[in-house]
Scaffold this active site. Structure first.
Site, PDB file in Angstrom:
ATOM      1  N   ARG A 226      48.414  49.789  43.143  1.00 56.67           N
ATOM      2  CA  ARG A 226      49.556  49.087  42.843  1.00 56.67           C
ATOM      3  C   ARG A 226      49.353  47.975  41.510  1.00 56.67           C
ATOM      4  NH1 ARG A 226      51.142  48.870  48.772  1.00 56.67           N
ATOM      5  NH2 ARG A 226      49.242  49.220  48.999  1.00 56.67           N
TER       6      ARG A 226
ATOM      7  N   LYS B 168      40.557  46.344  42.949  1.00 54.11           N
ATOM      8  CA  LYS B 168      41.351  45.540  43.362  1.00 54.11           C
ATOM      9  C   LYS B 168      40.788  44.314  43.826  1.00 54.11           C
ATOM     10  CE  LYS B 168      43.923  45.862  47.026  1.00 54.11           C
ATOM     11  NZ  LYS B 168      45.236  46.320  47.909  1.00 54.11           N
TER      12      LYS B 168
ATOM     13  N   SER C 287      31.379   9.528   5.027  1.00 53.91           N
ATOM     14  CA  SER C 287      32.388  10.590   5.319  1.00 53.91           C
ATOM     15  C   SER C 287      31.985  11.941   4.410  1.00 53.91           C
ATOM     16  CB  SER C 287      33.648  10.015   5.027  1.00 53.91           C
ATOM     17  OG  SER C 287      34.164   9.053   6.101  1.00 53.91           O
TER      18      SER C 287
ATOM     19  N   ALA D 119      28.833   8.581   1.186  1.00 55.26           N
ATOM     20  CA  ALA D 119      29.960   9.636   1.394  1.00 55.26           C
ATOM     21  C   ALA D 119      29.834  10.677   0.437  1.00 55.26           C
ATOM     22  CB  ALA D 119      31.306   8.759   1.457  1.00 55.26           C
TER      23      ALA D 119
HETATM   24  C1  UD1 Z   1      46.912  48.008  55.644  1.00 54.53           C
HETATM   25  C2  UD1 Z   1      47.255  48.273  57.140  1.00 54.53           C
HETATM   26  C3  UD1 Z   1      48.469  47.541  57.582  1.00 54.53           C
HETATM   27  C4  UD1 Z   1      48.589  46.076  57.114  1.00 54.53           C
HETATM   28  C5  UD1 Z   1      47.896  45.909  55.808  1.00 54.53           C
HETATM   29  C6  UD1 Z   1      47.722  44.458  55.684  1.00 54.53           C
HETATM   30  C7  UD1 Z   1      46.333  50.556  57.816  1.00 54.53           C
HETATM   31  C8  UD1 Z   1      46.604  52.087  57.802  1.00 54.53           C
HETATM   32  N1  UD1 Z   1      47.334  49.860  57.302  1.00 54.53           N
HETATM   33  O1  UD1 Z   1      47.900  48.616  54.800  1.00 54.53           O
HETATM   34  O2  UD1 Z   1      49.042  48.064  58.910  1.00 54.53           O
HETATM   35  O3  UD1 Z   1      49.902  45.429  57.642  1.00 54.53           O
HETATM   36  O4  UD1 Z   1      46.924  46.386  55.379  1.00 54.53           O
HETATM   37  O5  UD1 Z   1      47.524  43.820  54.302  1.00 54.53           O
HETATM   38  O6  UD1 Z   1      45.092  50.068  57.862  1.00 54.53           O
HETATM   39  N2  UD1 Z   1      40.682  50.612  51.932  1.00 54.53           N
HETATM   40  C9  UD1 Z   1      39.383  51.331  51.939  1.00 54.53           C
HETATM   41  N3  UD1 Z   1      39.350  52.501  51.734  1.00 54.53           N
HETATM   42  C10 UD1 Z   1      40.438  53.276  52.101  1.00 54.53           C
HETATM   43  C11 UD1 Z   1      41.821  52.807  52.073  1.00 54.53           C
HETATM   44  C12 UD1 Z   1      41.671  51.423  51.977  1.00 54.53           C
HETATM   45  O7  UD1 Z   1      38.335  50.734  52.085  1.00 54.53           O
HETATM   46  O8  UD1 Z   1      40.337  54.661  51.800  1.00 54.53           O
HETATM   47  C13 UD1 Z   1      40.337  49.202  52.003  1.00 54.53           C
HETATM   48  C14 UD1 Z   1      41.165  48.505  50.838  1.00 54.53           C
HETATM   49  O9  UD1 Z   1      40.387  48.401  49.554  1.00 54.53           O
HETATM   50  C15 UD1 Z   1      41.919  47.298  51.042  1.00 54.53           C
HETATM   51  C16 UD1 Z   1      41.988  47.456  52.527  1.00 54.53           C
HETATM   52  O10 UD1 Z   1      41.404  48.563  52.882  1.00 54.53           O
HETATM   53  O11 UD1 Z   1      40.916  45.980  50.860  1.00 54.53           O
HETATM   54  C17 UD1 Z   1      43.572  47.761  52.838  1.00 54.53           C
HETATM   55  O12 UD1 Z   1      43.833  48.998  52.154  1.00 54.53           O
HETATM   56  P1  UD1 Z   1      45.612  49.106  51.616  1.00 54.53           P
HETATM   57  O13 UD1 Z   1      45.564  50.531  50.956  1.00 54.53           O
HETATM   58  O14 UD1 Z   1      45.742  47.988  50.896  1.00 54.53           O
HETATM   59  O15 UD1 Z   1      46.313  49.012  53.030  1.00 54.53           O
HETATM   60  P2  UD1 Z   1      47.673  48.523  53.243  1.00 54.53           P
HETATM   61  O16 UD1 Z   1      48.838  49.611  52.699  1.00 54.53           O
HETATM   62  O17 UD1 Z   1      47.787  47.248  52.689  1.00 54.53           O
HETATM   63 CA    CA Z   2      46.822  45.675  51.285  1.00 52.60          CA
END
Ligand code: UD1
Ligand code: CA
Length: 502
Positions: free
Chosen positions: A19, A26, A419, A437
Site C-alpha cells: 500500500r 516499507k 570586487s 577590483a
Molecule cells: C497487523 C495485525 C493487525 C493489527 C495491525 C496493527 C496480523 C494478522 N494483523 O495487520 O491485527 O491491527 O498489524 O498495525 O498480524 N510482516 C512480515 N511478514 C509477513 C507479513 C507481515 O514480516 O509475512 C510484517 C510487516 O513488514 C509489518 C508487520 O509485519 O511490519 C505487520 O504487517 P502488515 O501487513 O502491515 O499487517 P496489518 O495488516 O497492518
Molecule cells: Ca501494518
C-alpha cells in the site's frame, strides 16, 4: 528498562508494504529522518533484550545494509530471512528456531512488534511488559481505542470483558467492525506457549495468511491468561500502511521532537513549521524561526539564531552563530559568533571560523574562512583556504576547476580583495596583499604586494555626447525618410533596435 533481561524481541519487517506503492521496503521509509525500522530497533533496545531477531524479506538487501550501517546505535541483532511473506504468524515461525538455537541465550518471554509502528514509546513498551509480568499473563497484547478503527484488527472481548480473540478488518463481520478497540500489533508472549502455538497456526482467513493474531484465541482456548494493556495515546499506535499514515507519523514525531527541544530551552517560534531530525542537538536560548530544517547529525550550540527557511544537514554550529534567512549548510562547520547569509550556500567541507561573515549569494565548497574574515556578496570560493581578517570583495570567484582537475587557492591573513576578481587556481595571495577590483589573478601575489591586471583606462572627452547626437539624428522619421545628417548610416548593431524599443 531493567530486570527484563529474560526477554528477546522479534521485529516483523519482511512485508512488502504494497500500500506504500514504493520500490523501497516499507520499514525503510523515514519518520523524522530515521527509517521506521530504526525506531523499532531502538525501542527493542529499551527492553534490554537477550536477542533481537529482525524478520526480513522484501528488499532484505537494502534492510540489511541499513542495519549494518547503523549497528552502533542498536542492540545486537540477527536477521531472519522470510523468503515468502505468508503472514505475521509465518514471520514469527521463521524467527523462532533461530532464537532458540543457542540454549545459553534462550529467553523465557518474547516481545513481538511490527516494524511499521514508529510512534510507539519506551514508556508504553515498558508499561506493557510490566503489566504482563504483574498479571502473570501468558499473552499480553497492546490495544487502543480509535474513532476510526478501519484497517486494524479488532479486539473482541467476552461479556465479562476478557479478551477472546482478534479479528482482522478483512475477516470481520459488520458487528465486529463496529468495535473501536484495535490490536496495535505489539505483544508479550511466554516462550513455552509461543513455541506450541506457532506449530498450530493455519492460514484460514480472507488472505490465506498465517496470522499471528490467531495465537490469542489459541491461548484463550487453552485457558491461558490473556490480557490487554490499553494505551490512551491512540496516535502512538499508528501503523503505517500508506503514505498518508507516514505523513501522520512524521507530523507527530516532529511535534514530539520540537516539544522536547522547547522544554530543554530552545525557542521555536512556530513548531508546526520547523523540522528537526532525531539526532540533532540544540543548545539553550537558540531561536529557530519558521521554516527551519535541521537534518541528520547536526549540532547547533547555545544562543544561536536561525532565521526562516534555512536548512542545515550534518553540520556543526557553535554558540552565538547567526544564520540568516534561506541558507543551505551541508556538512559545514561554523564557529562561534560567525554570521551566515542571507542566502548563502555552504557545501561539504566548509569551515567558517570565529566571527567570520559569509553573506548574500555566496557559495563555498571545501573552503575555510579564517577568523574575522568576510566574504559578503556574490562569491564562489571552492577548494580555498582564507586566513584571518581577509576581505573578499563582491563578485570574487575562484576558478578552481579546469575541466580535468580541481586546484587550490590560498589567501593569507589580512589580504584585501577588491570586487569582481577572478582567482585562477592554483594560486596563493601573500599576507597583506591587495588585489585591485576587476583583476584576473593567474600568478601568485607576494606578501604586501598589489596585484592588478586591468587594461589601462582611456577617457575620450566629449565622445559620449557626440555618439548620442549621431544616434538621435539617425532615427528614421515616421514617413520613412532617412536621416539628413552626414554621419555614418545608423546600421550599427546598437542603433535602430535600441531607439525603437525606447
Ligand atoms: C497487523 C495485525 C493487525 C493489527 C495491525 C496493527 C496480523 C494478522 N494483523 O495487520 O491485527 O491491527 O498489524 O498495525 O498480524 N510482516 C512480515 N511478514 C509477513 C507479513 C507481515 O514480516 O509475512 C510484517 C510487516 O513488514 C509489518 C508487520 O509485519 O511490519 C505487520 O504487517 P502488515 O501487513 O502491515 O499487517 P496489518 O495488516 O497492518
Ligand atoms: Ca501494518
Amino acid at each position: 528498562m531493567s530486570g527484563q533481561n529474560n526477554t528477546s524481541v522479534i521485529i516483523l519487517a519482511a512485508g512488502q508494504g504494497t500500500r506504500m506503492k514504493s520500490t523501497m521496503p516499507k520499514v525503510l521509509h523515514c519518520v523524522a529522518g530515521r527509517p521506521m525500522l530504526g525506531h523499532a530497533m531502538l525501542l527493542a533496545g529499551q527492553v534490554s533484550p537477550k536477542n533481537v531477531a529482525v524478520v526480513v524479506g522484501h528488499g532484505s538487501d537494502q534492510v540489511r545494509t541499513y542495519l549494518e550501517e547503523e549497528k552502533a546505535q542498536f542492540s545486537s541483532y540477527f536477521l531472519v530471512e522470510q523468503t515468502q511473506q505468508l503472514g505475521t504468524g509465518h514471520a514469527v515461525q521463521q524467527a523462532y528456531p533461530a532464537l532458540i538455537a543457542d540454549s545459553s541465550s534462550v529467553a523465557s518471554q518474547y516481545v513481538i512488534m511490527c516494524g511499521d509502528t514508529p510512534l510507539l514509546t519506551t514508556e508504553t513498551i515498558s508499561a506493557l511488559v510490566s503489566y504482563h509480568q504483574s498479571e502473570g499473563a501468558t499473552l499480553t497484547l497492546l490495544t487502543t481505542h480509535l474513532p476510526d478503527p478501519t484497517g486494524y484488527g479488532r479486539v473482541l472481548r467476552e461479556t465479562a470483558g476478557t479478551v477472546c480473540r482478534v479479528v482482522e478488518d478483512r475477516d470481520a463481520s459488520f458487528e465486529e467492525k463496529q468495535v473501536s478497540e484495535i490490536n496495535v500489533g505489539t505483544y508479550v508472549v511466554e516462550a513455552k506457549f509461543l513455541e506450541k502455538a506457532l506449530l498450530q497456526l493455519l492460514p484460514q482467513n480472507a488472505q490465506g495468511e498465517y496470522y499471528l493474531t490467531d495465537i490469542i484465541e489459541m491461548a484463550v482456548q487453552e485457558k491461558q491468561k490473556v490480557v490487554a494493556w490499553i494505551t490512551e495515546d491512540s496516535l502512538e499506535t499508528t501503523g503505517v500502511n500508506t503514505r498518508v499514515h507516514l505523513a501522520l507519523a512524521e507530523k507527530e514525531m516532529r511535534r514530539r521532537i520540537c516539544e522536547r527541544l522547547m522544554l530543554d530551552g530552545v525557542t521555536i517560534l512556530d513548531p508546526e513549521r520547523v523540522m528537526v531530525d532525531h539526532q540533532v542537538t540544540i543548545g539553550r536560548d537558540t531561536v529557530l524561526y519558521p521554516g527551519v530544517v535541521l537534518e541528520g547529525q547536526t549540532h547547533v550550540g547555545e544562543h544561536c539564531t536561525i532565521r526562516s527557511n534555512s536548512r542545515l544537514t550534518n553540520s556543526v554550529v557553535d554558540r552565538g552563530v547567526m544564520i540568516l534567512d534561506a541558507c543551505v549548510l551541508q556538512e559545514a562547520t561554523v564557529e562561534e559568533k560567525a554570521v551566515i547569509g542571507p542566502m548563502a550556500h555552504l557545501r561539504p567541507g566548509s569551515v567558517i571560523h570565529r566571527r567570520a561573515k559569509v553573506g548574500n549569494f555566496v557559495e563555498l565548497k571545501k573552503t575555510e574562512v579564517g577568523e574575522g574574515s568576510k566574504v559578503n556578496h556574490l562569491s564562489y570560493l571552492g577548494d580555498t583556504w582564507v586566513g584571518r581578517n581577509v576581505n573578499v570583495g563582491a563578485g570574487t570567484i575562484t576558478c578552481n576547476y579546469d575541466g580535468y582537475r580541481k586546484a587550490r587557492t590560498v589567501i593569507e591573513d589580512n589580504v584585501f580583495i577588491g570586487s569582481d576578481v577572478q582567482l585562477i587556481a592554483p594560486v596563493t595571495i601573500g599576507a597583506g596583499a591587495l588585489i585591485a577590483a576587476g583583476t584576473t589573478i593567474t600568478e601568485n601575489v607576494p606578501v604586501d604586494a598589489l596585484g592588478i591586471s586591468r587594461a589601462q583606462q582611456t577617457n575620450i572627452e566629449g565622445r559620449a555626447a557626440r555618439r548620442r547626437a549621431m544616434l538621435d539624428s539617425s532615427v528614421l522619421p515616421p514617413n520613412g525618410q532617412s536621416s539628413q545628417v552626414g554621419e555614418p548610416p545608423a546600421s550599427s548593431p546598437i542603433s535602430h533596435a535600441q531607439h525603437k524599443s525606447n
